[in-house]
Design an enzyme around this catalytic site. Structure first.
Site, mmCIF file in Angstrom:
data_model
loop_
_atom_site.group_PDB
_atom_site.id
_atom_site.type_symbol
_atom_site.label_atom_id
_atom_site.label_comp_id
_atom_site.label_asym_id
_atom_site.label_seq_id
_atom_site.Cartn_x
_atom_site.Cartn_y
_atom_site.Cartn_z
ATOM 1 N N HIS A 153 -1.571 -8.307 -5.123
ATOM 2 C CA HIS A 153 -2.707 -7.984 -5.039
ATOM 3 C C HIS A 153 -3.549 -8.622 -6.255
ATOM 4 C CE1 HIS A 153 -6.082 -4.877 -5.333
ATOM 5 N NE2 HIS A 153 -5.994 -4.804 -4.266
ATOM 6 N N ASP B 35 4.273 -3.048 -9.342
ATOM 7 C CA ASP B 35 2.981 -2.604 -8.727
ATOM 8 C C ASP B 35 3.417 -1.721 -7.617
ATOM 9 O OD1 ASP B 35 0.844 -1.901 -7.180
ATOM 10 O OD2 ASP B 35 0.142 -4.332 -7.253
ATOM 11 N N GLN C 35 1.553 0.565 -3.234
ATOM 12 C CA GLN C 35 1.773 0.641 -1.884
ATOM 13 C C GLN C 35 3.356 1.350 -1.366
ATOM 14 O OE1 GLN C 35 -0.201 0.655 0.491
ATOM 15 N NE2 GLN C 35 -1.766 -0.574 -0.640
ATOM 16 N N LYS D 89 -4.160 7.033 -3.298
ATOM 17 C CA LYS D 89 -3.267 6.420 -2.172
ATOM 18 C C LYS D 89 -1.999 7.361 -1.860
ATOM 19 C CE LYS D 89 -3.924 1.709 -3.343
ATOM 20 N NZ LYS D 89 -5.055 0.954 -2.571
ATOM 21 N N CYS E 119 -7.809 -8.241 -0.913
ATOM 22 C CA CYS E 119 -7.639 -8.357 -2.554
ATOM 23 C C CYS E 119 -6.271 -9.353 -2.649
ATOM 24 C CB CYS E 119 -7.511 -7.295 -3.054
ATOM 25 S SG CYS E 119 -9.025 -6.318 -3.202
HETATM 26 N N1 PMP Z 1 -1.810 -3.489 -5.866
HETATM 27 C C1 PMP Z 1 -1.674 -3.031 -4.378
HETATM 28 C C2 PMP Z 1 -0.402 -3.489 -3.888
HETATM 29 C C3 PMP Z 1 -2.982 -2.230 -3.868
HETATM 30 O O1 PMP Z 1 -2.501 -2.230 -2.729
HETATM 31 C C4 PMP Z 1 -3.886 -1.926 -4.528
HETATM 32 C C5 PMP Z 1 -4.912 -1.359 -3.835
HETATM 33 N N2 PMP Z 1 -5.146 -1.781 -2.577
HETATM 34 C C6 PMP Z 1 -3.852 -2.116 -5.920
HETATM 35 C C7 PMP Z 1 -2.811 -2.606 -6.573
HETATM 36 C C8 PMP Z 1 -5.113 -1.657 -6.639
HETATM 37 O O2 PMP Z 1 -5.304 -0.155 -6.601
HETATM 38 P P1 PMP Z 1 -6.542 0.482 -7.213
HETATM 39 O O3 PMP Z 1 -7.662 -0.074 -6.775
HETATM 40 O O4 PMP Z 1 -6.353 1.991 -6.818
HETATM 41 O O5 PMP Z 1 -6.396 0.255 -8.881
#
Ligand code: PMP
Length: 455
Positions: free
Chosen positions: A148, A225, A228, A251, A391
């Site tokens: 991401h 990270d 998910q 999440k 993203c």
């Molecule tokens: N990493 C992953 C794999 C994500 O799915 C997301 C959110 N879609 C993020 C990072 C970023 O999360 P946040 O917007 O809550 O900082």
């Protein structure tokens, strides 16, 4: 004030849908769980209930979390750590109890868990503190093309700031990481390896423990990270062996603006602060300041107290459900969805070919139909999905795709939600008819990141 914070937590984290007697069951009663999420009771003008299939973007919150927030703001809203009066002590105790709860959620020590706003902030914190203190010109940072933007751009920025270089593990034709290339990159002695445990766009589950073990053997520091994975499966930082791990509270059914950075204490203790101000210092004089020990060193200013408390309740709720059962439930729904969607002419599924590498995320496209339009038809059927590049622009460039539709499943989803998704996609094909899809320009794909980039 009669209620202690621990009795509050005990009462609030237990899902009504699950009793102690079936704690080890691998079957979740999704309808009963669903009933604990007030927002899911919504019915549209056509009497259709909400099929919420966008939990990968943000999860809905159970009553237990909403009540915890309400309780904090109604009964003991006060700043923490600095007050000697009852309300402040109650708030401080609840905030620190939440830290214990999130630490237990990932099998860490409480002092290794820093409350942040989200995964993005957690990763930036590591990049700008550990990263700036440890990376030198020419040092190698390894990412993967599945990552991401939140786990790519902070490292790109760090590389610009330090003269380090970046390299990316590609994916193979089967949708999984090319581990042969990973080994080749590891042979170059990287300083840092950062990867996502589970891909938010196509749902690929990476073997976090194996990737970490190989990276550590090569002498690298490892950042995971877990945005998910934390919401969906058991997570144990000790058995994985990583140095840092980040996840977002929103999440994991927690409040917006809450999140956690785990860092091994020896590393945190050596790191300079990320932000400076009140709360992160042991002493201050006009000649300089002495930093507080972690985690306080990384929590400058007034934190989101009620939100951290709500996150503690959310992680307790998930632990009470049994996170292996959570993963099994979502994967079952995702496989049902994949089977049903694959029967529809023109639907193409994206993601790993092997079922064992798949999570509760289903990415797909419909030949001739712009993903955003399919999502709009589904919305009219009260089925909420997301369409765009999620993203992950580099991944979409590699896949040669403009955008995909993503349905993501969570504990409160049912087989009925799967049926609604499938019939909605069939309806979209019927209503829109196959058209030539000329692609989506950034900013017009429904992708919030693209919008943010051009804003
Ligand atoms: N990493 C992953 C794999 C994500 O799915 C997301 C959110 N879609 C993020 C990072 C970023 O999360 P946040 O917007 O809550 O900082």
């Amino acid at each position: 004030m009669s209620m202690t914070t621990s009795s509050l937590a005990d009462r609030q984290t237990r899902p009504a849908a699950i009793g102690t007697e079936n704690r080890s069951s691998t079957l979740l009663d999704a309808e009963a769980i669903r009933a604990e999420f007030p927002i899911l009771a919504q019915i549209n003008a056509r009497g259709q209930r909400l099929a919420y299939l966008d939990s990968a973007a943000s999860a809905q919150k159970p009553s237990q979390v909403l009540d915890a927030l309400d309780d904090y703001y109604r009964r003991y809203n006060a700043n923490i750590h600095r007050g000697v009066y009852g309300l402040s002590e109650l708030a401080t105790n609840a905030y620190e109890a939440a830290r214990e709860q999130v630490a237990a959620f990932i099998n860490a020590q409480a002092r290794e868990c820093i409350f942040v706003r989200n995964t993005t902030e957690a990763i930036n914190l590591v990049a700008q503190t550990w990263g700036r203190a440890n990376l030198c010109p020419g040092d190698l940072i390894i990412n993967t093309v599945l990552d991401h933007h939140s786990n790519l751009v902070p490292w790109q920025l760090l590389a610009q700031q330090t003269g380090a270089r970046t390299a990316y593990v590609p994916i193979r034709a089967d949708g999984q990481l090319d581990l042969a290339v990973y080994e080749t990159l590891l042979a170059q002695g990287p300083k840092l390896v950062a990867f996502s445990h589970v891909s938010n766009a196509v749902g690929t589950v990476n073997d976090a423990a194996w990737l970490t073990q190989r990276a550590k053997a090569a002498g690298a520091t490892v950042v995971i990270d877990a945005a998910q994975s934390a919401p969906h499966r058991p997570l144990d930082v000790q058995s994985i062996g990583c140095d840092f791990l980040a996840f977002s509270g929103h999440k994991v059914m927690g409040p917006m603006g809450s999140g956690v950075l785990f860092g091994r204490y020896e590393l945190l203790a050596e790191m300079p602060p990320f932000m400076a101000g009140g709360g992160m210092v042991a002493s201050v004089s006009l000649d300089g300041s002495v930093w507080a020990d972690p985690p306080a060193r990384f929590e400058a200013g007034t934190p989101a107290v009620g939100e951290a408390i709500g996150l503690g309740i959310a992680t307790g709720y998930l632990d009470n459900l049994d996170r292996s059962a959570v993963a099994a439930h979502e994967e079952h729904l995702a496989e049902l969805a994949r089977a049903g969607l694959s029967e529809i002419p023109g639907v193409e599924l994206h993601g790993p070919l092997s079922a064992s590498a798949r999570s509760g995320i289903v990415g797909f496209t419909v030949e001739g139909l712009p993903p955003g339009e399919v999502a709009k038809v589904l919305d009219a059927e009260h089925v909420a999905v997301r369409a765009g590049r999620h993203c992950c622009h580099p991944l979409f460039n590699v896949l040669g795709l403009d955008a995909i539709i993503r349905a993501s499943f969570y504990v409160y989803n049912t087989e009925d939600d799967v049926t609604r998704l499938i019939s909605g996609v069939e309806k979209a094909r019927g209503l829109l008819g196959p058209r030539s899809f000329t692609g989506t320009a950034p900013g017009h794909s429904g992708d919030p990141c693209a919008r943010r980039l051009i804003a």
